[in-house]
Write a protein that holds these residues in place. Structure first.
Motif, PDB file in Angstrom:
ATOM      1  N   LEU A  45       0.830  -1.203   0.000  1.00  0.00           N
ATOM      2  CA  LEU A  45       0.000   0.000   0.000  1.00  0.00           C
ATOM      3  C   LEU A  45       0.866   1.256   0.000  1.00  0.00           C
ATOM      4  O   LEU A  45       0.592   2.212  -0.735  1.00  0.00           O
ATOM      5  CB  LEU A  45      -0.926  -0.005   1.214  1.00  0.00           C
ATOM      6  N   TYR A  46       1.931   1.268   0.785  1.00  0.00           N
ATOM      7  CA  TYR A  46       2.804   2.437   0.862  1.00  0.00           C
ATOM      8  C   TYR A  46       3.641   2.589  -0.414  1.00  0.00           C
ATOM      9  O   TYR A  46       3.929   3.709  -0.839  1.00  0.00           O
ATOM     10  CB  TYR A  46       3.713   2.327   2.084  1.00  0.00           C
ATOM     11  N   ALA A  50       3.481   5.838  -2.976  1.00  0.00           N
ATOM     12  CA  ALA A  50       4.703   6.537  -3.360  1.00  0.00           C
ATOM     13  C   ALA A  50       4.951   6.510  -4.861  1.00  0.00           C
ATOM     14  O   ALA A  50       5.840   7.213  -5.358  1.00  0.00           O
ATOM     15  CB  ALA A  50       5.899   5.910  -2.641  1.00  0.00           C
ATOM     16  N   GLY A  51       4.184   5.703  -5.605  1.00  0.00           N
ATOM     17  CA  GLY A  51       4.398   5.581  -7.046  1.00  0.00           C
ATOM     18  C   GLY A  51       5.573   4.694  -7.396  1.00  0.00           C
ATOM     19  O   GLY A  51       6.113   4.779  -8.503  1.00  0.00           O
ATOM     20  N   THR A 170       5.047  -0.370  12.946  1.00  0.00           N
ATOM     21  CA  THR A 170       6.182  -1.188  12.524  1.00  0.00           C
ATOM     22  C   THR A 170       6.170  -1.406  11.015  1.00  0.00           C
ATOM     23  O   THR A 170       7.219  -1.385  10.363  1.00  0.00           O
ATOM     24  CB  THR A 170       6.171  -2.542  13.250  1.00  0.00           C
ATOM     25  N   VAL A 171       4.985  -1.591  10.450  1.00  0.00           N
ATOM     26  CA  VAL A 171       4.866  -1.757   9.001  1.00  0.00           C
ATOM     27  C   VAL A 171       5.389  -0.512   8.284  1.00  0.00           C
ATOM     28  O   VAL A 171       6.094  -0.611   7.273  1.00  0.00           O
ATOM     29  CB  VAL A 171       3.402  -2.035   8.605  1.00  0.00           C
ATOM     30  N   ARG A 172       5.078   0.662   8.810  1.00  0.00           N
ATOM     31  CA  ARG A 172       5.556   1.905   8.200  1.00  0.00           C
ATOM     32  C   ARG A 172       7.074   2.002   8.267  1.00  0.00           C
ATOM     33  O   ARG A 172       7.718   2.469   7.329  1.00  0.00           O
ATOM     34  CB  ARG A 172       4.897   3.099   8.884  1.00  0.00           C
ATOM     35  N   ASP A 208       2.823   9.128   2.926  1.00  0.00           N
ATOM     36  CA  ASP A 208       1.632   9.399   2.118  1.00  0.00           C
ATOM     37  C   ASP A 208       1.861  10.501   1.094  1.00  0.00           C
ATOM     38  O   ASP A 208       1.094  10.624   0.136  1.00  0.00           O
ATOM     39  CB  ASP A 208       0.461   9.779   3.031  1.00  0.00           C
ATOM     40  N   ASP A 209       2.906  11.324   1.280  1.00  0.00           N
ATOM     41  CA  ASP A 209       3.173  12.431   0.354  1.00  0.00           C
ATOM     42  C   ASP A 209       4.197  12.083  -0.713  1.00  0.00           C
ATOM     43  O   ASP A 209       4.487  12.907  -1.585  1.00  0.00           O
ATOM     44  CB  ASP A 209       3.663  13.655   1.130  1.00  0.00           C
TER      45      ASP A 209
END
Length: 253
Positions: A45-46, A50-51, A170-172, A208-209
């Motif tokens: 997802l992250y 981020a593309g 932790t996932v982040r 997220d940015d």
């Protein structure tokens, strides 16, 4: 055969493509890949935000690279026009190629900013160690730090596999570590072959940015710069060889 021989010459000068088998040392071999970090489904997802997800998928199913072919293309690069001078005409790598081949976004804000020293971060003079600890939950050991880089072994050993019971925080952290490795080893690598640059810390502060930046434009610019540096290195190699042959000839006379 005449057409094949013409491919081995450029402006009347013998080309590397005609001597690959005899001069393998002239080929480019320092190609880096992601260091065996698992792309867990919870960090996808992250990567998408981020593309960088398509790039990460290429990393998981990496294609074979023909180093000899890359070396031959570099010798046909003309820095005056930023094009490859081929027998059939000129060709160039475009932003469209970046989008189609590795799926990076080309719309968005430009990547900018730099770090003067590892000790002081650009925003408010905050020490980079504090940023690193906030984003990754720990400080890098002093023996893993060199100038503005951290040894990739730290990421490889500490963040290689996401725990099954990991919390979202932790996932982040693991997503940041994966992206740091992805950017430093696959998209914006250098000759160190084992270093992760901390210049990406400000972009990782808000996962997220990250999708608002034009990663494709930065990657293409990096490609042009690396090709130019390779040409300069090749020129230095030729100059050294020429001087060595001249010295050997003078000694035998």
């Amino acid at each position: 055969m005449a057409e094949e021989r013409s491919l081995y010459r450029l402006n009347g000068v013998a080309h590397i493509a005609g001597a690959i088998a005899d001069e393998p040392t002239r080929c480019i071999y320092s190609v880096r890949r992601q260091q065996n970090m698992s792309m867990h489904h919870r960090i996808i997802l992250y990567l998408e935000r981020a593309g960088l997800y398509h790039l990460a998928r290429l990393n998981s199913h990496w294609f074979l690279l023909d180093e000899s072919l890359v070396s031959a293309f570099i010798e046909r690069w003309r820095p005056e026009t930023h094009t490859f001078n081929m027998p059939f005409g000129e060709c160039i790598v475009t932003l469209q190629d970046v989008v189609f081949q590795i799926g990076l976004p080309v719309d968005g804000e430009a990547l900018s900013g730099c770090l003067g020293e590892f000790e002081k971060f650009i925003e408010g003079g905050r020490p980079a160690q504090e940023w690193f600890q906030d984003l990754f939950g720990e400080l890098p050991p002093s023996n893993k730090v060199k100038q503005m880089t951290v040894h990739f072994i730290l990421f490889h050993e500490r963040f290689r596999m996401l725990p099954a019971d990991a919390t979202e925080d932790t996932v982040r952290i693991y997503a940041r570590a994966y992206i740091m490795m992805l950017l430093s080893t696959q998209l914006f690598g250098d000759k160190s072959a084992n270093r992760v640059h901390i210049q990406w810390l400000p972009y990782l502060a808000n996962l997220d940015d990250m999708g608002r930046y034009s990663w494709g434009s930065a990657a293409l610019e990096r490609l042009y710069r690396c090709i130019l540096n390779s040409i300069r290195s090749s020129l230095k190699f030729k100059i050294r060889n020429t001087r060595r042959h001249i010295n050997m000839d003078n000694r035998t006379r």
